[in-house]
Design a protein around this motif. Structure first.
Motif, PDB file in Angstrom:
ATOM      1  N   LEU A 112       0.098   8.119 -12.975  1.00  0.00           N
ATOM      2  CA  LEU A 112      -0.167   6.787 -12.346  1.00  0.00           C
ATOM      3  C   LEU A 112      -1.600   6.526 -12.519  1.00  0.00           C
ATOM      4  N   THR A 118     -12.495   2.132  -8.300  1.00  0.00           N
ATOM      5  CA  THR A 118     -13.877   1.241  -8.158  1.00  0.00           C
ATOM      6  C   THR A 118     -15.143   2.453  -7.465  1.00  0.00           C
ATOM      7  N   ARG A 119     -14.533   3.340  -6.743  1.00  0.00           N
ATOM      8  CA  ARG A 119     -15.405   4.330  -6.134  1.00  0.00           C
ATOM      9  C   ARG A 119     -16.157   4.968  -7.261  1.00  0.00           C
ATOM     10  N   GLN A 194       2.070  -2.017 -14.018  1.00  0.00           N
ATOM     11  CA  GLN A 194       2.737  -2.123 -12.617  1.00  0.00           C
ATOM     12  C   GLN A 194       2.245  -3.628 -12.191  1.00  0.00           C
ATOM     13  N   GLY A 220      -0.990  -1.243  -5.802  1.00  0.00           N
ATOM     14  CA  GLY A 220      -0.981   0.020  -5.208  1.00  0.00           C
ATOM     15  C   GLY A 220      -0.046   0.964  -5.988  1.00  0.00           C
ATOM     16  N   VAL A 250      -4.219   9.878 -11.658  1.00  0.00           N
ATOM     17  CA  VAL A 250      -5.112  10.189 -12.944  1.00  0.00           C
ATOM     18  C   VAL A 250      -6.313  11.300 -12.454  1.00  0.00           C
ATOM     19  N   LYS A 351     -11.928  -3.460   0.171  1.00  0.00           N
ATOM     20  CA  LYS A 351     -12.547  -3.144  -1.246  1.00  0.00           C
ATOM     21  C   LYS A 351     -13.616  -4.021  -1.549  1.00  0.00           C
ATOM     22  N   LYS A 402     -13.140  11.160  -7.435  1.00  0.00           N
ATOM     23  CA  LYS A 402     -12.920   9.839  -6.682  1.00  0.00           C
ATOM     24  C   LYS A 402     -14.295   9.131  -6.958  1.00  0.00           C
TER      25      LYS A 402
HETATM   26  P1  UTP Z   1      -6.714   5.777  -5.382  1.00  0.00           P
HETATM   27  O1  UTP Z   1      -6.170   5.957  -4.073  1.00  0.00           O
HETATM   28  O2  UTP Z   1      -7.749   6.857  -5.910  1.00  0.00           O
HETATM   29  O3  UTP Z   1      -7.112   4.374  -5.728  1.00  0.00           O
HETATM   30  O4  UTP Z   1      -5.666   6.195  -6.474  1.00  0.00           O
HETATM   31  P2  UTP Z   1      -7.962   3.612  -6.890  1.00  0.00           P
HETATM   32  O5  UTP Z   1      -7.727   2.164  -6.958  1.00  0.00           O
HETATM   33  O6  UTP Z   1      -7.464   4.497  -8.378  1.00  0.00           O
HETATM   34  O7  UTP Z   1      -9.430   4.116  -6.790  1.00  0.00           O
HETATM   35  P3  UTP Z   1     -10.585   3.566  -5.942  1.00  0.00           P
HETATM   36  O8  UTP Z   1      -9.852   3.487  -4.394  1.00  0.00           O
HETATM   37  O9  UTP Z   1     -10.644   1.939  -6.220  1.00  0.00           O
HETATM   38  O10 UTP Z   1     -11.963   4.235  -5.963  1.00  0.00           O
HETATM   39  C1  UTP Z   1      -4.761   7.258  -6.417  1.00  0.00           C
HETATM   40  C2  UTP Z   1      -3.883   7.263  -7.915  1.00  0.00           C
HETATM   41  O11 UTP Z   1      -3.062   6.112  -7.677  1.00  0.00           O
HETATM   42  C3  UTP Z   1      -3.023   5.362  -8.938  1.00  0.00           C
HETATM   43  C4  UTP Z   1      -4.626   5.538  -9.334  1.00  0.00           C
HETATM   44  O12 UTP Z   1      -4.687   5.207 -10.952  1.00  0.00           O
HETATM   45  C5  UTP Z   1      -4.820   6.977  -9.168  1.00  0.00           C
HETATM   46  O13 UTP Z   1      -4.097   7.925 -10.103  1.00  0.00           O
HETATM   47  N1  UTP Z   1      -3.153   3.955  -8.565  1.00  0.00           N
HETATM   48  C6  UTP Z   1      -3.745   3.401  -7.531  1.00  0.00           C
HETATM   49  C7  UTP Z   1      -2.087   3.183  -9.144  1.00  0.00           C
HETATM   50  O14 UTP Z   1      -1.681   3.704 -10.116  1.00  0.00           O
HETATM   51  N2  UTP Z   1      -2.075   1.767  -8.964  1.00  0.00           N
HETATM   52  C8  UTP Z   1      -2.444   1.346  -7.998  1.00  0.00           C
HETATM   53  O15 UTP Z   1      -2.228   0.188  -7.672  1.00  0.00           O
HETATM   54  C9  UTP Z   1      -3.661   1.994  -7.088  1.00  0.00           C
END
Ligand code: UTP
Length: 424
Positions: A112, A118-119, A194, A220, A250, A351, A402
């Protein structure tokens, strides 16, 4: 008479809505401001904007109205996890079962990687982040290395599906090509995108990212199986004969992917999903915890646990809600197909969203300035009949990245990798 609202997805270069039709579609959702700069755009950019309006599902913004009510939860009770002492006793049988499933190509892996990360604060896809110190070591490379360990052990390739989004697809695919897939067999890797969802300000108005582009974000990680299907890859899964899909995030550079012991335990327990879990560091640790909800497997968020639940003990005298999920699940493909048409709930997440200021200048906010709409994998678990929470040792399998510094960061992950003997 009202003209019907076009809801066909726009295909680049084909028809889109005309200006009036777009205005009419937007009016239904109170979003006509998205055409504010239309008159300033050249023909090409006008067309791009109309195509995007045509292809965007604005109905999600209506969910903001329900924000306060939250989702009703059922009755939460503890679930029994398979703990390390039991796993160790059965390890060799589980491992044989898992290796045999891999060798028969019954197991695929799904990375995924569609999130925005973003963090972490990098504009690049998270997987291209270099965590090496004396040499290059990219996050994607770490994950591929982990999977290659299993490939070597099983002497068989694991089909790998990589989910990206509009925001990072090109860079991700190019990066894999530039690095020759880090030694993975190219014809065993499939990329798929996605879906996206519009992002809104705190009042529910969809942002413009530029004068001709609506601000959208990946919807998501919960839509991964639907996106696999939309991209024709569920057919590929059947063609190969894959029965189990191991999805993983990831950002956990230490995780085992297609772990034969975990696969064997899930097959042996005849569950619809296996979930890797770690023992909580403290009763109030901020992780989602495996549980039963109205007797079905589920995940309860840390803020949903009452004080009493945090302190509740099981018959062993241990905390009853003691195992947190780490976003590493093994799903049965037939179970996924059964539930794929069900609607998962939409989470509304605060966000930082790139947008235009009141003068039409593009800005990158430093603080959260609006909401994104996301479906989450954890809501899929509750749709299934049975789940095996499978304990893993946190220090050996959980190093999420993160943030750039502090908790769950590049720094903490590096320390954990070093403790596990990796040279950085
Ligand atoms: P996170 O909850 O860490 O979200 O994703 P994010 O968007 O990558 O990070 P922030 O919150 O902006 O910092 C957990 C996992 O789900 C994947 C991410 O790539 C990570 O492997 N993910 C998240 C998706 O594949 N698609 C999404 O829309 C959101």
């Amino acid at each position: 008479m009202r003209r019907p609202i076009m809801i066909r997805a726009a295909v680049k270069g084909e028809w889109a809505l005309d200006y009036n039709q777009a205005l009419e579609k937007l009016a239904v959702y109170d979003q006509t401001h998205l055409l504010k700069y239309y008159g300033e755009l050249d023909d090409g950019r006008q067309k791009e904007l109309l195509e995007q309006i045509d292809g965007t599902d604005f109905s999600v913004v209506k969910n903001l109205n329900h924000r306060e009510s939250g989702t009703e939860r059922g009755k939460i009770t503890p679930i029994v996890s398979m703990e390390i002492d039991e796993i160790e006793k059965k390890r060799s049988r589980f491992e044989d079962l898992g290796l045999s499933a891999i060798q028969k190509q019954k197991v695929g892996a799904v990375l995924l990687a569609g999130g925005m990360g973003t963090r972490l604060g990098s504009d690049e896809p998270k997987g291209v982040y270099n965590i090496g110190l004396t040499k290059d070591l990219y996050i994607f490379e770490c994950l591929i290395n982990n999977l290659l360990d299993v490939v070597k052990k099983a002497d068989a390739w694991v089909p790998l599906f990589i989910m990206t989004s509009d925001k990072n697809h090109e860079r991700t695919t190019e990066f894999f090509k530039e690095h020759d897939f880090f030694g993975y067999r190219k014809d065993m890797v499939w990329f798929f995108k996605q879906e996206m969802a519009p992002a809104v300000d705190f009042e529910g108005k969809v942002f413009l990212e530029t004068k001709s582009k609506i601000s959208t974000s990946p919807n998501g990680n919960g839509g991964w199986f639907v996106s696999l299907a939309r991209n024709g890859l569920v057919d590929k899964i059947h063609e190969i004969g894959i029965e189990w899909l191991n999805i993983f995030a990831v950002d956990n550079v230490l995780q085992k992917i297609a772990d034969p012991v975990f696969i064997g335990a899930s097959i042996d327990s005849a569950v619809e999903v296996g979930a890797k879990v770690v023992r909580k560091a403290a009763p109030d640790e901020k992780v989602g915890v495996m549980c039963l909800e109205d007797g079905r497997p589920s995940i309860v968020e840390y803020y949903e646990l009452t004080e009493q639940m945090k302190e509740e003990r099981n018959e062993k005298g241990e905390y009853a809600y003691n195992f947190g999920v780490i976003l590493n699940y093994l799903f049965s493909v037939s179970a996924l197909e059964r539930i794929m048409s069900r609607k998962l709930c939409l989470h509304i997440v605060e966000k930082k969203i790139n947008c235009l200021d009141e003068n039409g200048n593009e800005i990158k906010p430093q603080e959260p300035n609006g909401y994104k709409f996301e479906q989450l994998v954890l809501d899929m678990i509750h749709e299934l009949e049975s789940c095996l929470p499978f304990e893993v040792v946190r220090e050996k399998e959980f190093a999420p990245i993160k943030n750039a510094t502090g908790v769950d960061s590049v720094e903490t992950a590096r320390e954990l990798l070093k403790k596990n003997g990796m040279v950085l």
